[in-house]
Design an enzyme around this catalytic site. Structure first.
Site, PDB file in Angstrom:
ATOM      1  CE  LYS A  74      42.715  16.019  50.626  1.00 42.40           C
ATOM      2  NZ  LYS A  74      43.621  16.792  51.412  1.00 42.40           N
ATOM      3  NE  ARG A  83      40.057  21.481  50.907  1.00 40.82           N
ATOM      4  CZ  ARG A  83      41.320  21.159  50.686  1.00 40.82           C
ATOM      5  NH1 ARG A  83      41.786  21.138  49.469  1.00 40.82           N
ATOM      6  NH2 ARG A  83      42.110  20.856  51.683  1.00 40.82           N
ATOM      7  NE  ARG A 128      50.784  18.351  56.819  1.00 39.85           N
ATOM      8  CZ  ARG A 128      49.581  18.326  56.254  1.00 39.85           C
ATOM      9  NH1 ARG A 128      49.189  17.262  55.580  1.00 39.85           N
ATOM     10  NH2 ARG A 128      48.767  19.332  56.383  1.00 39.85           N
ATOM     11  NE  ARG A 187      50.297  22.691  54.548  1.00 45.73           N
ATOM     12  CZ  ARG A 187      49.237  22.018  54.131  1.00 45.73           C
ATOM     13  NH1 ARG A 187      49.377  20.890  53.492  1.00 45.73           N
ATOM     14  NH2 ARG A 187      48.038  22.473  54.367  1.00 45.73           N
ATOM     15  NE  ARG A 245      44.405  22.861  57.105  1.00 44.94           N
ATOM     16  CZ  ARG A 245      45.625  22.462  57.483  1.00 44.94           C
ATOM     17  NH1 ARG A 245      46.257  23.092  58.451  1.00 44.94           N
ATOM     18  NH2 ARG A 245      46.189  21.444  56.900  1.00 44.94           N
TER      19      ARG A 245
HETATM   20  P1  ADP Z   1      44.945  20.220  53.733  1.00 47.81           P
HETATM   21  O1  ADP Z   1      44.209  19.145  53.005  1.00 47.81           O
HETATM   22  O2  ADP Z   1      46.010  19.687  54.618  1.00 47.81           O
HETATM   23  O3  ADP Z   1      44.072  21.248  54.367  1.00 47.81           O
HETATM   24  P2  ADP Z   1      45.810  21.461  51.203  1.00 47.81           P
HETATM   25  O4  ADP Z   1      47.233  21.607  50.880  1.00 47.81           O
HETATM   26  O5  ADP Z   1      44.981  20.554  50.383  1.00 47.81           O
HETATM   27  O6  ADP Z   1      45.812  21.059  52.726  1.00 47.81           O
HETATM   28  O7  ADP Z   1      45.113  22.913  51.213  1.00 47.81           O
HETATM   29  C1  ADP Z   1      45.606  23.965  52.003  1.00 47.81           C
HETATM   30  C2  ADP Z   1      44.606  25.116  51.955  1.00 47.81           C
HETATM   31  O8  ADP Z   1      44.469  25.586  50.593  1.00 47.81           O
HETATM   32  C3  ADP Z   1      43.193  24.751  52.379  1.00 47.81           C
HETATM   33  O9  ADP Z   1      43.034  24.818  53.790  1.00 47.81           O
HETATM   34  C4  ADP Z   1      42.365  25.806  51.628  1.00 47.81           C
HETATM   35  O10 ADP Z   1      42.416  27.041  52.307  1.00 47.81           O
HETATM   36  C5  ADP Z   1      43.133  25.957  50.322  1.00 47.81           C
HETATM   37  N1  ADP Z   1      42.585  25.056  49.271  1.00 47.81           N
HETATM   38  C6  ADP Z   1      43.182  23.950  48.759  1.00 47.81           C
HETATM   39  N2  ADP Z   1      42.385  23.352  47.832  1.00 47.81           N
HETATM   40  C7  ADP Z   1      41.260  24.088  47.754  1.00 47.81           C
HETATM   41  C8  ADP Z   1      40.044  23.983  47.005  1.00 47.81           C
HETATM   42  N3  ADP Z   1      39.829  22.975  46.139  1.00 47.81           N
HETATM   43  N4  ADP Z   1      39.101  24.940  47.189  1.00 47.81           N
HETATM   44  C9  ADP Z   1      39.302  25.960  48.038  1.00 47.81           C
HETATM   45  N5  ADP Z   1      40.405  26.107  48.793  1.00 47.81           N
HETATM   46  C10 ADP Z   1      41.384  25.195  48.660  1.00 47.81           C
END
Ligand code: ADP
Ligand code: ZN
Length: 220
Positions: A13, A88, A127, A162, A173
């Site tokens: 995504k 989320r 990745r 990462r 996750r």
């Molecule tokens: P991925 O989709 O690969 O898990 P992201 O870069 O979207 O990675 O997010 C990394 C981390 O940041 C998540 O595992 C979470 O801990 C935090 N995070 C990101 N977006 C949110 C959100 N909308 N609400 C709460 N935590 C978030």
């Protein structure tokens, strides 16, 4: 146009959101990227966020909602945005709807990218992301490797892995995504904006382009 990209971590995504943002000239808003930036700068917000992210847990709603609202108030977001990783939770979705409603707007489309679990795990473990923030290109060291190992094809900056891309946090996750996405999908289905996208071959180099084409067709 307000697009909310849904999909498990590693579903692609983020890659699709970046391409979509370029094609539509709308800002790409990734909460994950925003948090990582704060962590790098070692701000209070970054420290707080990291205490959750490093465990594969969600950052609390209140914190997350505030940073997104701040970002949505920027001038460049008035015509729409591509949201990646937000909302989320239902709380976040409701906060977003309320915010947009205040401007006489609403979420346009919520595409959910659907990919088999094995592909996801394999993808996350392979990745690599361009360390140049302006570029941020995403590679898969196995399926979509850069021409020179460890170097971005596009801008020449070193690639980085990462911190939270390890087998332990991936499982957490994925589980967190599964728990929360059920309600989110339900919520957006009720609003009539959800749609699912299943790439024919998610390991193909142009899988993200296909996803973006589908989204663009649906928003025409
Ligand atoms: P991925 O989709 O690969 O898990 P992201 O870069 O979207 O990675 O997010 C990394 C981390 O940041 C998540 O595992 C979470 O801990 C935090 N995070 C990101 N977006 C949110 C959100 N909308 N609400 C709460 N935590 C978030
Ligand atoms: Zn780059």
């Amino acid at each position: 146009m307000y697009i909310v990209m849904l999909g498990a971590p590693g579903s692609g995504k983020g890659s699709a959101a970046k391409i979509l943002a370029k094609k539509t000239a709308l800002p790409h808003i990734s909460t994950g990227d925003m948090f990582r930036e704060q962590i790098k700068k070692e701000t209070e917000l970054g420290k707080l966020a990291n205490s959750y992210i490093s465990k594969g847990q969600l950052v609390p709603d209140e914190v997350t909602i505030n940073i997104v609202k701040d970002r949505l108030n920027w001038e460049d977001a008035t015509n729409g945005v591509i949201l990646d990783g937000f909302p989320r939770t239902i709380e976040q979705a409701k906060a977003l709807d309320e915010f947009l409603k205040g401007q006489g707007k609403s979420v346009t489309l919520v595409p959910e990218i659907i990919i088999p679990d094995q592909v996801i795990i394999e993808r996350i473990l392979n990745r690599a992301t361009c360390s140049n923030k302006e570029c941020g290109a995403i590679y898969n060291t196995k399926f979509k490797p850069p021409k020179i190992e460890g170097i971005c094809d596009i801008c020449g900056a070193p690639l980085s892995i990462r911190n939270d891309d390890n087998e332990e946090t991936i499982k957490s996750r994925l589980e967190v995504y599964r728990q929360n996405s059920k309600d989110l999908v339900e919520y957006y289905k009720e609003n009539g904006v959800w749609t699912s996208i299943t790439p024919d071959d998610p390991t193909a180099g142009n899988a993200s382009d296909q996803v973006v084409e589908t989204i663009l067709k649906l928003t025409k």
